[in-house]
Design an enzyme around this catalytic site. Structure first.
Site, PDB file in Angstrom:
ATOM      1  CG  ASP A  21      -2.097   0.919   1.120  1.00  0.00           C
ATOM      2  OD1 ASP A  21      -3.238   0.421   1.220  1.00  0.00           O
ATOM      3  OD2 ASP A  21      -1.894   2.140   0.926  1.00  0.00           O
ATOM      4  CG  LEU A  54       0.969   3.651   3.906  1.00  0.00           C
ATOM      5  CD1 LEU A  54       1.993   3.865   5.023  1.00  0.00           C
ATOM      6  CD2 LEU A  54      -0.255   2.924   4.458  1.00  0.00           C
ATOM      7  N   GLY A  92      -4.572   5.113   2.372  1.00  0.00           N
ATOM      8  CA  GLY A  92      -4.742   4.121   3.427  1.00  0.00           C
ATOM      9  C   GLY A  92      -4.030   4.532   4.708  1.00  0.00           C
ATOM     10  CB  ILE A 109       0.374  -2.111  -7.239  1.00  0.00           C
ATOM     11  CG1 ILE A 109      -0.574  -1.092  -7.877  1.00  0.00           C
ATOM     12  CG2 ILE A 109      -0.121  -2.537  -5.856  1.00  0.00           C
ATOM     13  CD1 ILE A 109      -1.931  -1.678  -8.249  1.00  0.00           C
ATOM     14  CB  ALA A 122      -4.006  -0.801  -4.788  1.00  0.00           C
ATOM     15  CG  ASN A 138      -3.899   6.185  -8.404  1.00  0.00           C
ATOM     16  OD1 ASN A 138      -2.981   5.460  -8.076  1.00  0.00           O
ATOM     17  ND2 ASN A 138      -4.323   7.196  -7.687  1.00  0.00           N
ATOM     18  CB  SER A 173     -17.396   0.020  -8.544  1.00  0.00           C
ATOM     19  OG  SER A 173     -18.364   0.981  -8.213  1.00  0.00           O
ATOM     20  CE1 TYR A 188     -13.650   3.736  -8.101  1.00  0.00           C
ATOM     21  CE2 TYR A 188     -16.042   3.731  -8.209  1.00  0.00           C
ATOM     22  CZ  TYR A 188     -14.873   3.197  -7.723  1.00  0.00           C
ATOM     23  OH  TYR A 188     -14.911   2.130  -6.874  1.00  0.00           O
ATOM     24  CE  LYS A 238     -12.326   0.371  -8.704  1.00  0.00           C
ATOM     25  NZ  LYS A 238     -11.641  -0.540  -7.804  1.00  0.00           N
ATOM     26  CG  HIS A 243     -18.337   7.357   1.097  1.00  0.00           C
ATOM     27  ND1 HIS A 243     -16.970   7.457   1.167  1.00  0.00           N
ATOM     28  CD2 HIS A 243     -18.616   6.807  -0.098  1.00  0.00           C
ATOM     29  CE1 HIS A 243     -16.440   6.974   0.055  1.00  0.00           C
ATOM     30  NE2 HIS A 243     -17.421   6.570  -0.734  1.00  0.00           N
ATOM     31  CG  ASP A 257     -25.772  11.004  -6.624  1.00  0.00           C
ATOM     32  OD1 ASP A 257     -24.837  10.182  -6.692  1.00  0.00           O
ATOM     33  OD2 ASP A 257     -25.883  11.841  -5.716  1.00  0.00           O
TER      34      ASP A 257
HETATM   35  N1  UFG Z   1     -25.664  11.809  -0.199  1.00  0.00           N
HETATM   36  C1  UFG Z   1     -26.351  12.881   0.348  1.00  0.00           C
HETATM   37  N2  UFG Z   1     -25.637  13.758   1.111  1.00  0.00           N
HETATM   38  C2  UFG Z   1     -24.303  13.636   1.351  1.00  0.00           C
HETATM   39  C3  UFG Z   1     -23.605  12.534   0.784  1.00  0.00           C
HETATM   40  C4  UFG Z   1     -24.326  11.648   0.000  1.00  0.00           C
HETATM   41  O1  UFG Z   1     -27.545  13.034   0.164  1.00  0.00           O
HETATM   42  O2  UFG Z   1     -23.728  14.491   2.047  1.00  0.00           O
HETATM   43  C5  UFG Z   1     -26.417  10.831  -0.990  1.00  0.00           C
HETATM   44  C6  UFG Z   1     -25.892  10.676  -2.401  1.00  0.00           C
HETATM   45  O3  UFG Z   1     -26.491  11.618  -3.261  1.00  0.00           O
HETATM   46  C7  UFG Z   1     -26.303   9.228  -2.712  1.00  0.00           C
HETATM   47  C8  UFG Z   1     -26.240   8.527  -1.352  1.00  0.00           C
HETATM   48  O4  UFG Z   1     -26.271   9.577  -0.378  1.00  0.00           O
HETATM   49  O5  UFG Z   1     -27.603   9.188  -3.167  1.00  0.00           O
HETATM   50  C9  UFG Z   1     -24.983   7.728  -1.141  1.00  0.00           C
HETATM   51  O6  UFG Z   1     -23.873   8.541  -1.484  1.00  0.00           O
HETATM   52  P1  UFG Z   1     -22.359   8.112  -1.195  1.00  0.00           P
HETATM   53  O7  UFG Z   1     -21.502   9.248  -1.624  1.00  0.00           O
HETATM   54  O8  UFG Z   1     -22.229   7.607   0.184  1.00  0.00           O
HETATM   55  O9  UFG Z   1     -22.139   6.863  -2.156  1.00  0.00           O
HETATM   56  P2  UFG Z   1     -22.372   6.757  -3.736  1.00  0.00           P
HETATM   57  O10 UFG Z   1     -23.649   6.014  -3.934  1.00  0.00           O
HETATM   58  O11 UFG Z   1     -22.234   8.030  -4.443  1.00  0.00           O
HETATM   59  O12 UFG Z   1     -21.052   5.985  -4.183  1.00  0.00           O
HETATM   60  C10 UFG Z   1     -20.786   4.662  -3.870  1.00  0.00           C
HETATM   61  C11 UFG Z   1     -19.304   4.435  -3.736  1.00  0.00           C
HETATM   62  C12 UFG Z   1     -18.617   4.667  -5.060  1.00  0.00           C
HETATM   63  C13 UFG Z   1     -19.276   3.853  -6.105  1.00  0.00           C
HETATM   64  C14 UFG Z   1     -20.733   4.093  -6.148  1.00  0.00           C
HETATM   65  C15 UFG Z   1     -21.407   3.159  -7.101  1.00  0.00           C
HETATM   66  O13 UFG Z   1     -18.777   5.309  -2.773  1.00  0.00           O
HETATM   67  O14 UFG Z   1     -17.276   4.284  -4.942  1.00  0.00           O
HETATM   68  O15 UFG Z   1     -21.305   3.870  -4.868  1.00  0.00           O
HETATM   69  O16 UFG Z   1     -22.515   3.761  -7.620  1.00  0.00           O
HETATM   70  F1  UFG Z   1     -18.777   4.178  -7.324  1.00  0.00           F
END
Ligand code: UFG
Length: 329
Positions: free
Chosen positions: A31, A33, A36, A51, A73, A91, A116, A140, A144, A188, A284
């Site tokens: 890793d 880091l 991570g 890697i 990674a 990356n 993903s 992203y 993938k 997230h 989204d």
């Molecule tokens: N959301 C909010 N407010 C926030 C953050 C997120 O309303 O402050 C909502 C987003 O719009 C989404 C849901 O919460 O509808 C989840 O959002 P996240 O950012 O937690 O996760 P994502 O669904 O965007 O992304 C995840 C992974 C990605 C991956 C994706 C696949 O983190 O790596 O799912 O669709 F690509």
């Protein structure tokens, strides 16, 4: 016999590493880091580097008898990937080409790969089966998908055996209490909501409440890191047993809206916090829910920890005991 865990200091990688060690496997971690955390690796041998560094990887493969590689990674922020496509191709895709070259030099022919749900883009069927059209809506997801296709063609040409695991929304923390989610910056939903419950964030923004869903907010399929870890164990065993390559969705088949997550967080933490409705976030999809039938039938995988309560309670325990995450940023 050892398992090489690339990206084992990251969020999902460290949870799978912990499960592999608990199951008795010797693990070695590479890793850089950059994202991570050293503390997430525990006592396993850690090679700090990329890697894509052939000399480093030659050393790792010479010093350990690696039977299978688990590859976590990668950079994984959707928003960042749209601003920095070159970084993401380099990356994620270029580094994977280098990793596969190193594996070939050392005659290691098995890999479990973190893919993903982002490979599907806006799905036309929900729950989403693996054969759904792949149409990523961000860089992203595109990288993938390219990494998955790369594995496929290496399978055809060189007999590489691979299992690609398409995670839906990874969430939760290990029951050990030692590792959990710590991203900088955090984007997230669940960690942001829990930081608001801790009073470390002023409020939670809901990105859009006018989606075609029952409460108007986006629905996602949250999958506990403990369930992701059990799937990786099964995938590694499948490859070691010579049962062949495959691509599997990892989701719970159960959707939760943003509002449902917020309500569950209020219940689990016993705390209230301000919530505002903000504009939609670009890219989204309204609803992302996995079909996990293939993983259940072919891997024998049973997700057992991915209800809202288990996810939020484990994440809350981690955030409460580690308010600054690993404390190394
Ligand atoms: N959301 C909010 N407010 C926030 C953050 C997120 O309303 O402050 C909502 C987003 O719009 C989404 C849901 O919460 O509808 C989840 O959002 P996240 O950012 O937690 O996760 P994502 O669904 O965007 O992304 C995840 C992974 C990605 C991956 C994706 C696949 O983190 O790596 O799912 O669709 F690509």
């Amino acid at each position: 016999m050892s398992i090489l865990v690339c990206g084992g200091a990251g969020y999902v990688g460290s949870h799978c590493l912990e499960a592999l060690k608990a199951a008795g496997y010797d693990c070695v971690v590479v890793d850089d880091l950059s994202r991570g955390h050293r503390a997430a690796v525990g006592e396993s041998p850690l090679y700090v580097g990329n890697i894509a560094d052939d000399a480093l990887m030659d050393r790792v493969f010479r010093e350990h008898h690696i039977e299978v590689v688990l590859h976590f990674a990668a950079a994984s922020q959707v928003g960042e990937s749209m601003k920095e496509p070159l970084l993401y191709y380099e990356n994620n895709l270029c580094a994977t080409v280098a990793l596969l070259r190193s594996m070939r030099r050392h005659e290691v022919g098995r890999i479990v790969f973190s893919s993903s749900a982002a490979v599907y883009g806006e799905p036309d069927t929900v729950p989403i089966p693996e054969e759904s059209p792949k149409a990523p809506t961000n860089t992203y997801g595109e990288t993938k998908l390219a990494m998955e296709r790369l594995m496929h063609w290496c399978h055809v040409a060189y007999g590489l055996e691979y299992v690609s695991l398409r995670y839906f929304n990874a969430a939760g923390a290990s029951p050990s209490g030692i590792i959990g989610e710590d991203h900088t910056p955090e984007t997230h939903l669940i960690p942001l909501v829990l930081q608001a419950a801790q009073g470390r964030r002023e409020k939670v923004s809901i990105f859009g409440d006018d989606y075609p869903t029952p409460d108007g907010t986006c629905i996602r399929d949250y999958i506990h890191t403990s369930d992701l870890a059990s799937a990786h164990l099964l995938a590694a065993r499948r490859l070691l047993a010579g049962e062949g390559s495959g691509i599997f969705n990892l989701g719970s088949e159960h959707g939760l809206s943003v509002r449902q997550i917020i309500d569950a967080a209020r219940k689990v933490t016993g705390r209230d916090f301000p919530v505002e409705v903000a504009p939609r976030r670009a890219g989204d999809p309204a609803v992302l829910i996995a079909s996990n039938r293939k993983a259940r039938e072919e891997l024998g995988w049973v997700p057992a920890h991915s209800d809202a309560e288990s996810i939020l309670a484990s994440a809350w325990a981690w955030h409460s005991s580690h308010p600054d995450g690993f404390g190394d940023r």
